[in-house]
Write a protein that holds these residues in place. Structure first.
Motif, PDB file in Angstrom:
ATOM      1  N   PRO A 401       0.833  -1.210   0.000  1.00  0.00           N
ATOM      2  CA  PRO A 401       0.000   0.000   0.000  1.00  0.00           C
ATOM      3  C   PRO A 401       0.862   1.252   0.000  1.00  0.00           C
ATOM      4  N   ILE A 402       0.457   2.251  -0.789  1.00  0.00           N
ATOM      5  CA  ILE A 402       1.199   3.518  -0.837  1.00  0.00           C
ATOM      6  C   ILE A 402       0.298   4.717  -0.534  1.00  0.00           C
ATOM      7  N   GLY A 403      -0.978   4.490  -0.247  1.00  0.00           N
ATOM      8  CA  GLY A 403      -1.849   5.607   0.073  1.00  0.00           C
ATOM      9  C   GLY A 403      -3.293   5.185   0.188  1.00  0.00           C
ATOM     10  N   TYR A 404      -4.153   6.170   0.509  1.00  0.00           N
ATOM     11  CA  TYR A 404      -5.564   5.890   0.767  1.00  0.00           C
ATOM     12  C   TYR A 404      -6.401   7.026   0.163  1.00  0.00           C
ATOM     13  N   ILE A 405      -7.470   6.665  -0.532  1.00  0.00           N
ATOM     14  CA  ILE A 405      -8.330   7.643  -1.175  1.00  0.00           C
ATOM     15  C   ILE A 405      -9.782   7.411  -0.766  1.00  0.00           C
ATOM     16  N   SER A 406     -10.568   8.478  -0.775  1.00  0.00           N
ATOM     17  CA  SER A 406     -11.960   8.387  -0.347  1.00  0.00           C
ATOM     18  C   SER A 406     -12.930   8.257  -1.510  1.00  0.00           C
ATOM     19  N   GLU A 407     -12.427   8.363  -2.745  1.00  0.00           N
ATOM     20  CA  GLU A 407     -13.269   8.310  -3.931  1.00  0.00           C
ATOM     21  C   GLU A 407     -12.379   8.071  -5.142  1.00  0.00           C
ATOM     22  N   ASP A 408     -13.003   7.799  -6.286  1.00  0.00           N
ATOM     23  CA  ASP A 408     -12.228   7.693  -7.515  1.00  0.00           C
ATOM     24  C   ASP A 408     -11.522   9.022  -7.778  1.00  0.00           C
ATOM     25  N   ILE A 409     -10.296   8.965  -8.251  1.00  0.00           N
ATOM     26  CA  ILE A 409      -9.568  10.156  -8.677  1.00  0.00           C
ATOM     27  C   ILE A 409      -9.262   9.979 -10.163  1.00  0.00           C
ATOM     28  N   PRO A 410     -10.097  10.571 -11.041  1.00  0.00           N
ATOM     29  CA  PRO A 410      -9.971  10.318 -12.482  1.00  0.00           C
ATOM     30  C   PRO A 410      -8.705  10.922 -13.083  1.00  0.00           C
ATOM     31  N   GLY A 411      -8.112  10.175 -13.988  1.00  0.00           N
ATOM     32  CA  GLY A 411      -7.021  10.677 -14.815  1.00  0.00           C
ATOM     33  C   GLY A 411      -7.598  11.168 -16.126  1.00  0.00           C
ATOM     34  N   ARG A 412      -6.989  10.733 -17.220  1.00  0.00           N
ATOM     35  CA  ARG A 412      -7.501  11.185 -18.522  1.00  0.00           C
ATOM     36  C   ARG A 412      -8.929  10.734 -18.763  1.00  0.00           C
ATOM     37  N   GLY A 413      -9.372   9.741 -18.005  1.00  0.00           N
ATOM     38  CA  GLY A 413     -10.756   9.296 -18.141  1.00  0.00           C
ATOM     39  C   GLY A 413     -11.763  10.354 -17.750  1.00  0.00           C
ATOM     40  N   ALA A 414     -11.303  11.435 -17.116  1.00  0.00           N
ATOM     41  CA  ALA A 414     -12.223  12.518 -16.755  1.00  0.00           C
ATOM     42  C   ALA A 414     -12.811  13.182 -17.990  1.00  0.00           C
ATOM     43  N   GLY A 415     -12.091  13.136 -19.105  1.00  0.00           N
ATOM     44  CA  GLY A 415     -12.599  13.712 -20.344  1.00  0.00           C
ATOM     45  C   GLY A 415     -12.564  15.220 -20.393  1.00  0.00           C
ATOM     46  N   THR A 416     -11.779  15.850 -19.536  1.00  0.00           N
ATOM     47  CA  THR A 416     -11.674  17.304 -19.479  1.00  0.00           C
ATOM     48  C   THR A 416     -10.212  17.708 -19.631  1.00  0.00           C
ATOM     49  N   GLU A 462      -6.768  -5.924  -1.119  1.00  0.00           N
ATOM     50  CA  GLU A 462      -6.201  -4.845  -0.301  1.00  0.00           C
ATOM     51  C   GLU A 462      -7.259  -4.012   0.410  1.00  0.00           C
ATOM     52  N   GLY A 463      -8.511  -4.070  -0.054  1.00  0.00           N
ATOM     53  CA  GLY A 463      -9.586  -3.304   0.549  1.00  0.00           C
ATOM     54  C   GLY A 463      -9.893  -2.041  -0.248  1.00  0.00           C
ATOM     55  N   ASP A 464     -11.128  -1.573  -0.168  1.00  0.00           N
ATOM     56  CA  ASP A 464     -11.529  -0.364  -0.886  1.00  0.00           C
ATOM     57  C   ASP A 464     -10.736   0.839  -0.396  1.00  0.00           C
ATOM     58  N   GLY A 465     -10.400   1.711  -1.314  1.00  0.00           N
ATOM     59  CA  GLY A 465      -9.723   2.951  -0.964  1.00  0.00           C
ATOM     60  C   GLY A 465      -8.228   2.838  -0.769  1.00  0.00           C
ATOM     61  N   VAL A 466      -7.690   1.642  -0.821  1.00  0.00           N
ATOM     62  CA  VAL A 466      -6.250   1.449  -0.664  1.00  0.00           C
ATOM     63  C   VAL A 466      -5.581   1.541  -2.034  1.00  0.00           C
ATOM     64  N   VAL A 467      -4.590   2.406  -2.150  1.00  0.00           N
ATOM     65  CA  VAL A 467      -3.817   2.519  -3.384  1.00  0.00           C
ATOM     66  C   VAL A 467      -2.559   1.666  -3.243  1.00  0.00           C
ATOM     67  N   THR A 468      -2.410   0.686  -4.101  1.00  0.00           N
ATOM     68  CA  THR A 468      -1.234  -0.177  -4.058  1.00  0.00           C
ATOM     69  C   THR A 468      -0.148   0.354  -4.990  1.00  0.00           C
ATOM     70  N   TYR A 469       1.059  -0.151  -4.779  1.00  0.00           N
ATOM     71  CA  TYR A 469       2.160   0.247  -5.664  1.00  0.00           C
ATOM     72  C   TYR A 469       1.839  -0.123  -7.106  1.00  0.00           C
ATOM     73  N   GLY A 470       1.241  -1.285  -7.308  1.00  0.00           N
ATOM     74  CA  GLY A 470       0.892  -1.699  -8.662  1.00  0.00           C
ATOM     75  C   GLY A 470      -0.077  -0.738  -9.321  1.00  0.00           C
ATOM     76  N   GLU A 471      -1.044  -0.242  -8.560  1.00  0.00           N
ATOM     77  CA  GLU A 471      -2.007   0.716  -9.112  1.00  0.00           C
ATOM     78  C   GLU A 471      -1.330   2.042  -9.427  1.00  0.00           C
ATOM     79  N   GLY A 472      -0.426   2.465  -8.548  1.00  0.00           N
ATOM     80  CA  GLY A 472       0.310   3.687  -8.815  1.00  0.00           C
ATOM     81  C   GLY A 472       1.201   3.562 -10.032  1.00  0.00           C
ATOM     82  N   PHE A 473       1.832   2.408 -10.184  1.00  0.00           N
ATOM     83  CA  PHE A 473       2.694   2.180 -11.338  1.00  0.00           C
ATOM     84  C   PHE A 473       1.890   2.204 -12.629  1.00  0.00           C
ATOM     85  N   THR A 474       0.659   1.715 -12.596  1.00  0.00           N
ATOM     86  CA  THR A 474      -0.196   1.759 -13.774  1.00  0.00           C
ATOM     87  C   THR A 474      -0.457   3.198 -14.191  1.00  0.00           C
ATOM     88  N   VAL A 475      -0.556   4.091 -13.219  1.00  0.00           N
ATOM     89  CA  VAL A 475      -0.767   5.507 -13.518  1.00  0.00           C
ATOM     90  C   VAL A 475       0.491   6.129 -14.101  1.00  0.00           C
TER      91      VAL A 475
END
Length: 609
Positions: A401-416, A462-475
């Motif tokens: 785990p490398i962090g914790y978020i309370s909601e989706d944080i959109p990247g380019r998928g935000a469309g803006t 890992e549980g909801d809201g947990v940001v893993t290293y793998g997820e961060g690396f995907t970003v």
């Protein structure tokens, strides 16, 4: 299951006077299921006249299955990168989840059933900008997966050069990584069983292609030439160290040259694999785009209108868009142009007739359909085993785990133009710059460097809201460093203008700003004037032309990448930490299970449309 050494040698190709021939084509007995009712059918289109034209009659059926921009998405992609839009007959739409190499394999294998002649191809960016499962191992897992998919031919894209052209040669030929070595004592990497094509990527000193320019596939007596090119502007969007000594030529001119060469060999059936694309007016994968290019815009339109009529269809990529369109060739005849979005969410099925008398494809017989890679079908067991193998090796790193978020944080998928995850990354890089030097003014993040969303729902255990290293690396999979440099206020304003002018005029690249930088982007204007200069503020104060500002950017931007040459003029450079480590450190410092991080508001840029 790997092919034997003897089989691999039989499939290797040789370059002779610019031509590539396969010693053994390995024709497959393959086919396509009948279209079914309901979401996911795709959009079928029959097209055109021109070389090989005529009413469909006696001949041989040929099927081409195509993907593009896979980006190593072996596991089902999350967020917007794992969705497609389906349009119903009444104009309403629904969102479908799609993708995953296990399901793509099943879809392709089902599609091949019943057809005697088929070939599976790709139009670039199969590797590069990949999730941790592939990127951690220099994309060897993706190449092995493509081998198991029975990929026959692939053109290169810009991301095939992310680790340099010599690494691309290794992916083609095999062998242990020159730094990391082999990943298991009892397992060697044999390289791609299919030829990578790079017709317009040449050595500056010799003019010779860095890889084969084309290949001729002999599919049970049907000879089809495939020419592969990447976008001419590749040099502007990849790290310069990796392409030193290479030149990227005009796409259409290169394809026309090799089309003539193939014709001189008696190969009249030609398909182009082009890593450049367009933007359909309707984003639904099954939307009607059969409108003579009126339904599509972007670089591929002019390229298609310039490519020799002897090319029978164009399979494209790069823009991550889904379309099956017609664009007139130079003779004014319709020609099919396709793209299958990205991340293995779709594959394109093209069917056509081959006339043995003319040794050409009957243009009026060509039809194309984008098919959804549904996740409710049975996954391919051999691909599941491959994924499990690499996941076991990656698990100690990927699941941390490398962090914790309370909601989706959109990247380019935000469309803006500005998106929450881009702002978050810029904030992290500014914080790193301040940590290094005690003070810094702002950070700017290129939008193309944000490869995915951060999703609240758990991807594993890992549980909801947990940001893993793998997820961060995907970003952030590029292993850039965070660099510091100094610009004058005048240069900073020029950087902002370069977002919407020069190479970026047709397709703006809006840099993601750190907190404190604000301005108005007026998209009703044209060129550099779309940046409203007198609205640019830093911490509420106007930018001063003569003042020096300390700026954090990634190493790719610091070299002038993505069409920002002014950044390369920065002075007093300093190299910081790896950008992924910077993001992880920021998330750990600014979030906890009790106080997860919310998505930034993405309100630093005021957009007028």
């Amino acid at each position: 299951m790997r092919t034997s050494a003897a089989t691999r040698r039989s499939r290797r190709f040789r370059l002779t006077a610019g031509a590539v021939t396969l010693a053994a084509a390995g024709a497959l007995a393959v086919g396509v299921p009948a279209a079914q009712a309901g979401p996911g059918n795709g959009n079928g289109n029959g097209h055109g006249h021109g070389p090989g034209a005529g009413h469909p009659g006696p001949g041989l059926d040929l099927q081409i299955l195509a993907i593009n921009d896979l980006h190593g998405a072996l596991e089902p992609p999350e967020g917007s990168g794992g969705q497609v839009t389906h349009e119903h007959a009444d104009g309403s739409t629904e969102t479908l989840t799609a993708g995953g190499i296990e399901y793509l394999a099943t879809g392709l294998r089902e599609a091949r059933k019943g057809h005697q002649r088929s070939v599976t191809v790709a139009a670039g960016d199969l590797v590069g900008a990949t999730p941790l499962l592939s990127g951690l191992f220099h994309d060897e897992p993706t190449i092995e997966a493509l081998n198991q998919l029975k990929m026959d031919v692939a053109g290169v894209g810009n991301h095939e050069f992310d680790e340099g052209w010599e690494e691309l040669i290794r992916l083609q030929e095999g062998g242990c990584h020159p730094v990391d070595g082999c990943y298991a004592d009892d397992r060697t990497f044999d390289g791609a069983d299919f030829p990578y094509l790079a017709a317009n990527v040449v050595h500056e000193d010799t003019g010779e292609p860095v890889l084969a320019p084309y290949t001729v596939q002999n599919i049970k007596g049907v000879k089809v030439g495939f020419i592969g090119v990447t976008l001419e502007g590749t040099a502007d969007i990849v790290t310069q160290e990796g392409i030193e000594g290479l030149e990227f030529l005009d796409e259409a001119e290169t394809i026309n040259r090799y089309t003539a060469e193939l014709a001189a060999q008696g190969v009249n059936a030609v398909i182009a694999l082009i890593h450049e694309g367009g933007y359909p007016a309707n984003p639904a994968y099954n939307a009607d785009c059969d409108a003579g290019a009126d339904g599509i815009s972007g670089p591929i339109v002019e390229i298609a209108r310039t490519i020799d009529p002897g090319v029978d269809a164009l399979i494209t990529g790069h823009t991550h868009q889904p379309y099956v369109c017609t664009i007139p060739d130079p003779d004014g005849n319709d020609r099919l142009v396709t793209s299958a979005a990205s991340n293995g969410r779709l594959f394109t099925e093209l069917t056509m007739r081959y006339d043995p008398r003319t040794k050409d494809i009957v243009r009026t017989s060509v039809e194309g359909t984008n098919r959804v890679v549904h996740r409710d079908q049975k996954p391919a067991r051999d691909l599941t085993r491959l994924i499990d193998y690499w996941n076991e090796l990656a698990a100690p790193v990927a699941g941390a785990p490398i962090g914790y978020i309370s909601e989706d944080i959109p990247g380019r998928g935000a469309g803006t133009p500005e998106f929450p995850l881009g702002d978050l990354i810029a904030d992290a890089q500014l914080a790193h710059a301040i940590e290094l030097e005690g003070s810094a003014d702002l950070a700017l993040m290129n939008p193309g460097g944000v490869r995915a969303d951060l999703v609240y729902a758990a991807s594993g255990d890992e549980g909801d809201g947990v940001v893993t290293y793998g997820e961060g690396f995907t970003v952030q999979p590029f292993s850039n460093t965070v660099n510091l440099l100094s610009l004058t206020g005048e240069q900073l304003l020029q950087v902002l203008r370069e977002q919407v002018s020069g190479p970026n005029a047709a397709a703006p690249k809006i840099l993601q700003p750190s907190a404190g930088l604000s301005y108005t982007l007026d998209l009703t204007r044209s060129g550099a004037d779309r940046i409203v200069a007198d609205t640019v503020r830093l911490n509420g104060e106007p930018i001063e032309d003569g003042r020096t500002y300390r700026i954090a950017v990634n190493s790719f931007l610091a070299g002038g990448g993505d069409g920002f040459p002014t950044l390369a003029e920065g002075t007093d450079p300093r190299v910081g930490n790896d950008d992924m480590r910077v993001l992880a450190d920021y998330l750990l410092a600014h979030s906890s299970p009790e106080n997860p991080l919310a998505a930034p508001a993405a309100d630093r840029i005021t957009v007028i449309q």
